[in-house]
Design a protein around this motif. Sequence first.
Motif, short mmCIF file in Angstrom:
data_model
loop_
_atom_site.label_atom_id
_atom_site.label_comp_id
_atom_site.label_asym_id
_atom_site.label_seq_id
_atom_site.Cartn_x
_atom_site.Cartn_y
_atom_site.Cartn_z
N ILE A 1 -9.50 18.30 11.92
CA ILE A 1 -8.59 19.12 12.73
C ILE A 1 -7.14 18.81 12.38
CG2 ILE A 1 -7.75 19.47 15.09
CD1 ILE A 1 -10.71 19.34 15.99
N TYR A 2 -6.84 17.53 12.19
CA TYR A 2 -5.46 17.15 11.86
C TYR A 2 -5.00 17.78 10.55
CZ TYR A 2 -1.40 14.50 10.45
OH TYR A 2 -0.13 14.16 10.02
N GLU A 3 -5.85 17.77 9.53
CA GLU A 3 -5.41 18.33 8.25
C GLU A 3 -5.19 19.84 8.34
OE1 GLU A 3 -5.87 18.28 3.48
OE2 GLU A 3 -6.75 16.69 4.68
N VAL A 4 -6.06 20.53 9.07
CA VAL A 4 -5.87 21.98 9.24
C VAL A 4 -4.57 22.26 9.99
CG1 VAL A 4 -6.80 24.07 10.29
CG2 VAL A 4 -8.34 22.49 9.12
N LEU A 5 -4.29 21.48 11.03
CA LEU A 5 -3.04 21.66 11.78
C LEU A 5 -1.82 21.38 10.90
CD1 LEU A 5 -3.96 20.01 15.22
CD2 LEU A 5 -3.92 22.45 14.65
N THR A 6 -1.92 20.36 10.06
CA THR A 6 -0.81 20.03 9.16
C THR A 6 -0.52 21.18 8.21
OG1 THR A 6 -1.39 17.68 9.28
CG2 THR A 6 0.01 18.35 7.45
N PHE A 7 -1.57 21.77 7.65
CA PHE A 7 -1.40 22.90 6.74
C PHE A 7 -0.83 24.11 7.48
CE2 PHE A 7 -3.44 26.60 4.42
CZ PHE A 7 -2.54 26.58 3.36
N ALA A 8 -1.36 24.38 8.68
CA ALA A 8 -0.87 25.51 9.47
C ALA A 8 0.61 25.34 9.81
CB ALA A 8 -1.70 25.65 10.75
N GLU A 9 0.99 24.12 10.18
CA GLU A 9 2.39 23.85 10.50
C GLU A 9 3.28 24.09 9.29
OE1 GLU A 9 4.69 20.30 12.82
OE2 GLU A 9 3.73 19.73 10.94
N SER A 10 2.84 23.64 8.12
CA SER A 10 3.67 23.80 6.92
C SER A 10 3.89 25.27 6.60
CB SER A 10 3.03 23.09 5.72
OG SER A 10 1.86 23.76 5.29
N LEU A 11 2.85 26.10 6.78
CA LEU A 11 3.01 27.55 6.54
C LEU A 11 3.95 28.17 7.56
CD1 LEU A 11 -0.69 28.62 5.80
CD2 LEU A 11 1.15 28.35 4.14
N LEU B 1 0.83 -1.21 0.00
CA LEU B 1 0.00 0.00 0.00
C LEU B 1 0.87 1.26 0.00
CD1 LEU B 1 -2.83 -1.01 2.51
CD2 LEU B 1 -2.73 -1.33 0.02
N ILE B 2 0.27 2.39 -0.41
CA ILE B 2 1.02 3.64 -0.53
C ILE B 2 1.23 4.30 0.82
CG2 ILE B 2 0.30 4.08 -2.90
CD1 ILE B 2 -1.78 6.03 -1.81
N LEU B 3 0.54 3.83 1.86
CA LEU B 3 0.71 4.36 3.22
C LEU B 3 1.16 3.24 4.14
CD1 LEU B 3 -2.53 6.54 3.41
CD2 LEU B 3 -0.21 7.35 2.99
N SER B 4 1.85 3.61 5.23
CA SER B 4 2.43 2.60 6.10
C SER B 4 2.32 3.04 7.56
CB SER B 4 3.90 2.39 5.76
OG SER B 4 4.64 3.56 6.13
N GLU B 5 2.81 2.18 8.45
CA GLU B 5 2.81 2.50 9.88
C GLU B 5 3.63 3.75 10.16
OE1 GLU B 5 3.43 0.38 14.24
OE2 GLU B 5 4.17 -0.63 12.44
N ASP B 6 4.71 3.96 9.42
CA ASP B 6 5.53 5.16 9.62
C ASP B 6 4.71 6.43 9.40
OD1 ASP B 6 7.76 3.71 10.24
OD2 ASP B 6 8.67 3.85 8.25
N ASP B 7 3.78 6.40 8.43
CA ASP B 7 2.92 7.56 8.18
C ASP B 7 1.99 7.82 9.36
OD1 ASP B 7 3.77 8.17 5.43
OD2 ASP B 7 2.86 6.24 4.94
N ILE B 8 1.48 6.75 9.95
CA ILE B 8 0.60 6.89 11.12
C ILE B 8 1.38 7.46 12.30
CG2 ILE B 8 -0.93 5.69 12.73
CD1 ILE B 8 -1.37 3.55 10.58
N LEU B 9 2.59 6.97 12.52
CA LEU B 9 3.41 7.45 13.62
C LEU B 9 3.80 8.91 13.42
CD1 LEU B 9 5.71 4.32 14.12
CD2 LEU B 9 3.79 5.05 15.56
N ASP B 10 4.02 9.31 12.18
CA ASP B 10 4.32 10.71 11.87
C ASP B 10 3.12 11.60 12.22
OD1 ASP B 10 5.93 12.87 10.53
OD2 ASP B 10 4.22 12.84 9.16
N ALA B 11 1.91 11.11 11.89
CA ALA B 11 0.70 11.87 12.22
C ALA B 11 0.52 11.97 13.73
CB ALA B 11 -0.52 11.20 11.58
N GLU B 12 0.78 10.88 14.44
CA GLU B 12 0.66 10.90 15.90
C GLU B 12 1.64 11.90 16.50
OE1 GLU B 12 0.85 7.79 19.67
OE2 GLU B 12 2.31 7.65 18.05
N ALA B 13 2.86 11.94 15.98
CA ALA B 13 3.86 12.87 16.48
C ALA B 13 3.45 14.32 16.25
CB ALA B 13 5.21 12.60 15.82
N ARG B 14 2.84 14.59 15.10
CA ARG B 14 2.40 15.96 14.80
C ARG B 14 1.31 16.39 15.78
NH1 ARG B 14 2.27 15.28 10.05
NH2 ARG B 14 4.21 16.38 9.53
N LEU B 15 0.38 15.50 16.08
CA LEU B 15 -0.69 15.82 17.03
C LEU B 15 -0.10 16.08 18.43
CD1 LEU B 15 -3.41 13.32 15.83
CD2 LEU B 15 -3.56 15.82 15.75
#
Length: 430
Positions: free
Chosen positions: A124-134, A43-57
């Motif tokens: 909420i996660y997607e908005v936070l991700t965009f805000a962080e990138s800016l 698959l194009i997504l993996s556990e590392d992607d989930i852990l990255d999202a958890e770390a951002r939160l």
Amino acid sequence: MILNKTIEQWCNEFPGVRDLIDYKETFWLNSNQSAAETVLPDLILSEDDILDAEARLKRFAPFIAHAFPETAVQAGIIESPLTRLSHIQTGLKNLFGKEIDGAFYLKEDNRLPISGSVKARGGIYEVLTFAESLALREGLITEKDNYKKFTDTEFKNLFSEYSLVCGSTGNLGLSIGIIGAELGFKVIIHMSDDARQWKKDMLRAKGVKVVEHSDDYSKAVAQGRRDSLKDERSYFIDDENSKTLFLGYSVAAIRLRAQLQDQNIKIDKKHPLNVYLPCGVGGGPGGIAFGLKVIFGDAVNCYFAEPVHSPCMTLGMMTGCHDKVSVQDFGIDNITAADGLAVGRASGFVGKLLENLIGGAYTVSDENLFKMLALMYDSENIELEPSALAGVIGPLSVKSEGTHIAWSTGGDMVPEDIYKEYYRKGKDLL
């Protein structure tokens, strides 16, 4: 003709389609499900992607705790309780003539802080991700800083130059509107006529622009996407195709594992976990299911739950055609009291990603949603909106022992007078 086949040809090839067309409650078992260990690596997504999202939160937790004091008790982590249901089984048995094998729990995303629904995870996660990138791009912050700084004026000044755009049946719009407005973004939510008026009113009270459409959810999304593309400072949050939304939901699996461990609930192949997820376009339940399969592998079985009038994911996965077909193609009206699930065309991204991982899908009538809504209040003193009951009937359809979790997707933001109407309707039907 639908993809060069008549409806009769569709029904002959996939007999369950006839029951969907006739608005019959239908259970579909996925014969294409394969071992998680063989599917996940491709698959194009993996556990590392989930852990990255958890770390951002976790990075954003100090900001969330400050901006939304109701989250301070959990140190800014947005999470819901896992509640043992002890009394509703009797009412369900009397209503449907079936018993539940095993312990029954409710994952109360109706009680998620900030926006009171499962959408508080992805939106909420997607908005936070965009805000962080800016903020990172402009040098306002580094990942090692205390993210409480996101409450500072310079951040709000930056974000006020950007708009967030989304198409929503209601709850996703609420989550994006609430967090987006708090950060300082301009927020525009495109909503279909069947979205609840109170959700539109609540968004407008937060300063969010709500654009109403006379057509259904898919058209609202399409218009939002077109409008957003015209403005380079507009960010479109795509409920149908967003990997970021999807990963925000997937973090729920890590949190659930901890809750199961805290309650000494053993999960393995001999003690399976069965999870029932109300499904609209598929992003929320898809992300959660993906996370659960990554965490628990074949010890978990995930099922999508939909209204009989909006069975887009069941139709898409049953036929293998995913977003190439809509319920309207087959004469199904997509009109349901479960407004959060009123979607006629499923996410192709989610359907294809999970086609070999999902255990199955089923449909439930609006009448039964209202009956279970009243039962849930009478027996467990829990208030849910109609769509959030779709998972509750699941354990009666799936004859599996182990632990059963119905994912409750919304309810806490429903105004009291509206909830009383729902409850009265359920009691009348009972």
